[in-house]
Design an enzyme around this catalytic site. Structure first.
Site, PDB file in Angstrom:
ATOM      1  N   CYS A   1      45.801  31.627  47.434  1.00  0.00           N
ATOM      2  CA  CYS A   1      44.564  30.957  47.813  1.00  0.00           C
ATOM      3  C   CYS A   1      44.879  29.531  48.221  1.00  0.00           C
ATOM      4  CB  CYS A   1      43.596  30.913  46.627  1.00  0.00           C
ATOM      5  SG  CYS A   1      43.006  32.536  46.127  1.00  0.00           S
TER       6      CYS A   1
ATOM      7  N   GLY B   1      45.069  32.451  52.523  1.00  0.00           N
ATOM      8  CA  GLY B   1      44.088  33.469  52.146  1.00  0.00           C
ATOM      9  C   GLY B   1      43.143  33.725  53.297  1.00  0.00           C
TER      10      GLY B   1
ATOM     11  N   ASN C   1      43.278  28.168  42.717  1.00  0.00           N
ATOM     12  CA  ASN C   1      44.488  28.812  43.233  1.00  0.00           C
ATOM     13  C   ASN C   1      45.380  29.097  42.040  1.00  0.00           C
ATOM     14  OD1 ASN C   1      47.397  27.687  45.125  1.00  0.00           O
ATOM     15  ND2 ASN C   1      46.695  29.744  44.684  1.00  0.00           N
ATOM     16  N   GLY C   2      45.699  30.368  41.834  1.00  0.00           N
ATOM     17  CA  GLY C   2      46.541  30.739  40.691  1.00  0.00           C
ATOM     18  C   GLY C   2      45.994  31.980  40.037  1.00  0.00           C
TER      19      GLY C   2
ATOM     20  N   TYR D   1      58.488  31.320  51.286  1.00  0.00           N
ATOM     21  CA  TYR D   1      57.625  32.008  52.236  1.00  0.00           C
ATOM     22  C   TYR D   1      56.207  31.460  52.398  1.00  0.00           C
ATOM     23  CZ  TYR D   1      54.577  35.702  54.046  1.00  0.00           C
ATOM     24  OH  TYR D   1      53.626  36.398  54.738  1.00  0.00           O
TER      25      TYR D   1
END
Ligand code: SF4
Length: 484
Positions: A20, A46, A120-121, A260
Site C-alpha cells: 500500500c 497498490g 501500509n503494513g 522490487y
C-alpha cells in the site's frame, strides 16, 4: 500468477504483489489536490482502491473508490474535499478482501471525535485483537486488519487524542506506517522495527508524510528525513512534535522495498533505490559471472540490476525485450492457441538483438517461475543461442507476514525445487541468484538492520502459532509449514 496476465492484475508478471501507499499533508489550501498527486506517484504500491480524507479544522470528509487513482477521482470529487489537512491511501489488499468497504482511509466517529486512518503494513496480532474486541461487543465494518486500531482507539479511556492513540497503537504488533487524520491534526506513526518506509517532507509551510520520496518530487516538496522507527509525529497548529512512545526494537526494514517494490527514483530507508538496485546487479555479476554477448533486462523490474550487471561484467546491455505499457487491467484473450500469448501481450522480443546471441536475462526476483519460463522460451524462439537467467536477490523461500502479498510456500519455486530443477523448469542454460551476503552488501547493511525473512524463513516478529486464528497465516502457509 500467470493466470493474471489474461484477466486482472496484468500490471505485474510473476511477482510479489505490492502493498500500500500512504500520503498525508498538513497546512496547504490545496491539500486534496496534492494528496491526489501524491497518490498518483505511489500508484505502483497498490492498484485496487484509492481514497482521500480531508479536514478543515471542524470536520473530516472522505471519498474512496475501487481502481486506480486517476479513475477514483476527478475534479468534482476533489472539490468536495476542502480543507488544509489530508491523508490518502492506495491499496493492495494484503489482509482482508478486495472490496470498497475495505478501501482506505477508514473513517470513524467516536468519543474522541472523528478520526481517519491509512495503513501500509500488516498487523500480525490483528486476528486475536479482533476476536477479543468482537467478544467485548465491537461491530466491525471491514475485514481489514487496520480497523482494529480504530476500535482500540474508540474504547480508550485516555482523555487526549494522542494518549488514546498511543495506548491503542501500543497494543498492535507487526508492520505499520500509519497516517491518521483528526479534524485539526495530521498524525504519522511508524512501527518500532521500521518495516515499511515513511518519509517526511516540506512544501513551503506545509508538512508532508509519504511512503516514498517520489511523491514529494511530483508536488515539488523537499525531503527532510524519514519518520523514525517507533516515532509518532503530531502535526497541528502548534507545528510538528516528535514523540517516541513505543519501546525500541531491532530494526527490520523490508529489504524487498529495495529489490522490487519501491520506485527507482525514490529514496527509502535513507538510500537511493536506483543506486541500491544497480549495486545488486554489480554484486550479482561478481558472484555469478558467465560469458555472454548481451545482458537483457526483463522490463521494467530488472532494468536497474541489469545495468549494474552489464557494467560490472563489461558486457553490452541491450533492450532485447520491449514492454507494452498500455496493457489494461482487464484483457480478453482472443485466441488461446497462440504460444506464450499472455506474456507476449506484455513483452515482445527484439530479434535483431537476440538472434544468434548468448543472452544473460536479468530480473529482480523469481516467485513461481511460470512467467520466466515463457520469457526464456520466447527469447530462444527469437534466435538466442544460449539463455542464462540471473536473479538479483536470493531464492525466495518463505511468505511475508508484514504487509506484502506472497503466494503459499508450496508455490514459491525456490522453496520446493533445487537449483538444477529450477534450471530444467525454466529451460535455460544456467540460472543463478544473488547470495544473502551479496544482497546485504549491495544494500550497504553491515549491522543487520533489514528484514530478509522471505529469503531466510527467520521472522523478526513472532506470529501466532494457531494458523486458524490468523487470517493471512492461514491463507499463506501450508499445513506442513505451520507444524514445523
Ligand atoms: S518478509 Fe520479505 S517482503 Fe516481507 S517485510 Fe521481510 S523482506 Fe520484506
Amino acid at each position: 500468477m500467470d493466470a493474471d496476465i489474461h484477466s486482472e492484475g496484468s500490471e505485474h508478471l510473476d511477482k510479489f504483489k505490492d502493498e500500500c501507499g500512504v500520503f498525508g499533508i498538513y497546512g496547504h489550501p490545496e491539500a486534496s489536490n496534492l494528496t491526489y498527486l501524491g497518490l498518483y506517484a505511489l500508484q505502483h504500491r497498490g492498484q485496487e482502491s484509492a481514497g482521500i480524507a480531508t479536514a478543515d479544522g471542524t470536520m473530516i470528509r472522505m471519498s474512496r473508490a475501487m481502481g486506480h487513482v486517476s479513475d477514483a477521482f476527478d475534479e468534482r470529487a476533489l472539490e468536495q474535499l476542502p480543507g488544509h489537512i489530508a491523508i490518502g491511501h492506495t491499496r493492495y489488499s494484503t489482509a482482508g478482501e478486495s472490496r470498497l468497504q475495505n478501501a482506505q482511509p477508514i473513517l470513524i466517529d467516536c468519543a474522541h471525535g472523528q478520526i481517519a486512518v491509512g495503513h501500509n503494513g500488516n498487523l500480525v496480532n490483528a486476528r486475536e485483537l479482533r476476536d477479543q474486541l468482537v467478544r467485548d461487543g465491537s461491530i466491525f465494518q471491514t475485514s481489514s486488519d487496520t480497523e482494529v486500531i480504530l476500535h482500540l482507539y474508540a474504547r480508550s479511556r485516555e482523555s487526549s487524542v494522542e494518549d488514546a492513540l498511543i495506548e491503542s497503537i501500543s497494543q498492535v504488533s507487526g508492520a505499520y506506517s500509519f497516517v491518521l487524520l483528526t479534524k485539526d491534526r495530521l498524525i504519522a506513526a511508524r512501527d518500532p522495527h521500521g518495516f515499511r518506509p515513511l518519509a517526511l517532507g516540506r512544501l513551503g509551510d506545509a508538512y508532508i508524510v509519504c511512503s516514498e520520496t517520489c511523491a514529494l518530487d511530483l508536488i515539488g516538496a523537499t525531503y527532510m528525513r524519514d519518520v523514525e522507527p517507533g516515532e509518532l509525529l503530531v502535526i497541528s497548529d502548534g507545528g510538528l512534535r516528535s514523540l517516541k512512545p513505543f519501546p525500541p526494537a531491532p530494526q527490520a526494514h523490508c529489504v524487498f522495498e529495495h529489490v522490487y517494490f519501491a520506485r527507482p527514483d525514490s529514496y527509502v530507508f535513507g538510500k537511493s533505490v536506483n543506486e541500491v538496485r544497480t549495486n545488486l546487479g554489480r554484486v550479482l555479476a561478481r558472484e555469478q559471472r558467465v560469458d555472454a554477448d548481451v545482458v537483457v533486462p526483463i522490463p521494467d523490474s530488472g532494468v536497474c540490476a541489469a545495468m549494474g550487471y552489464a557494467d560490472e561484467a563489461n558486457i553490452p546491455l541491450r533492450m532485447g525485450l520491449i514492454r507494452n505499457h498500455y496493457v489494461g487491467r482487464t484483457f480478453i484473450q482472443p485466441q488461446s492457441s497462440i504460444r506464450h500469448f499472455g506474456v507476449k501481450v506484455k513483452l515482445n522480443p527484439v530479434r535483431s538483438i537476440l538472434d544468434g546471441k548468448r543472452v544473460i536475462l536479468v530480473d529482480d526476483s523469481l516467485v513461481r517461475g511460470t512467467t520466466s519460463r515463457k520469457i526464456v522460451r520466447m527469447v530462444r524462439a527469437a534466435g538466442a543461442s544460449e539463455v542464462h537467467v540471473r536473479i538479483s536477490c536470493p531464492p525466495t523461500i518463505s511468505p511475508c507476514f508484514y504487509g506484502v502479498d506472497t503466494p503459499r510456500r508450496s508455490e514459491l519455486m525456490a522453496a520446493t525445487h533445487t537449483l538444477d530443477e529450477i534450471r530444467t523448469y525454466l529451460d535455460c542454460d544456467s540460472v543463478a541468484y544473488l547470495s544473502l551476503e551479496g544482497l546485504m552488501k549491495a544494500v550497504g547493511d553491515g549491522s543487520g538492520n533489514y528484514c530478509s525473512s522471505c529469503y531466510t524463513g527467520q521472522y523478526p516478529i513472532a506470529f501466532p502459532r494457531d494458523e486458524h486464528a490468523y487470517l493471512q497465516l492461514a491463507l499463506k502457509l501450508d499445513k506442513h509449514a505451520v507444524t514445523n
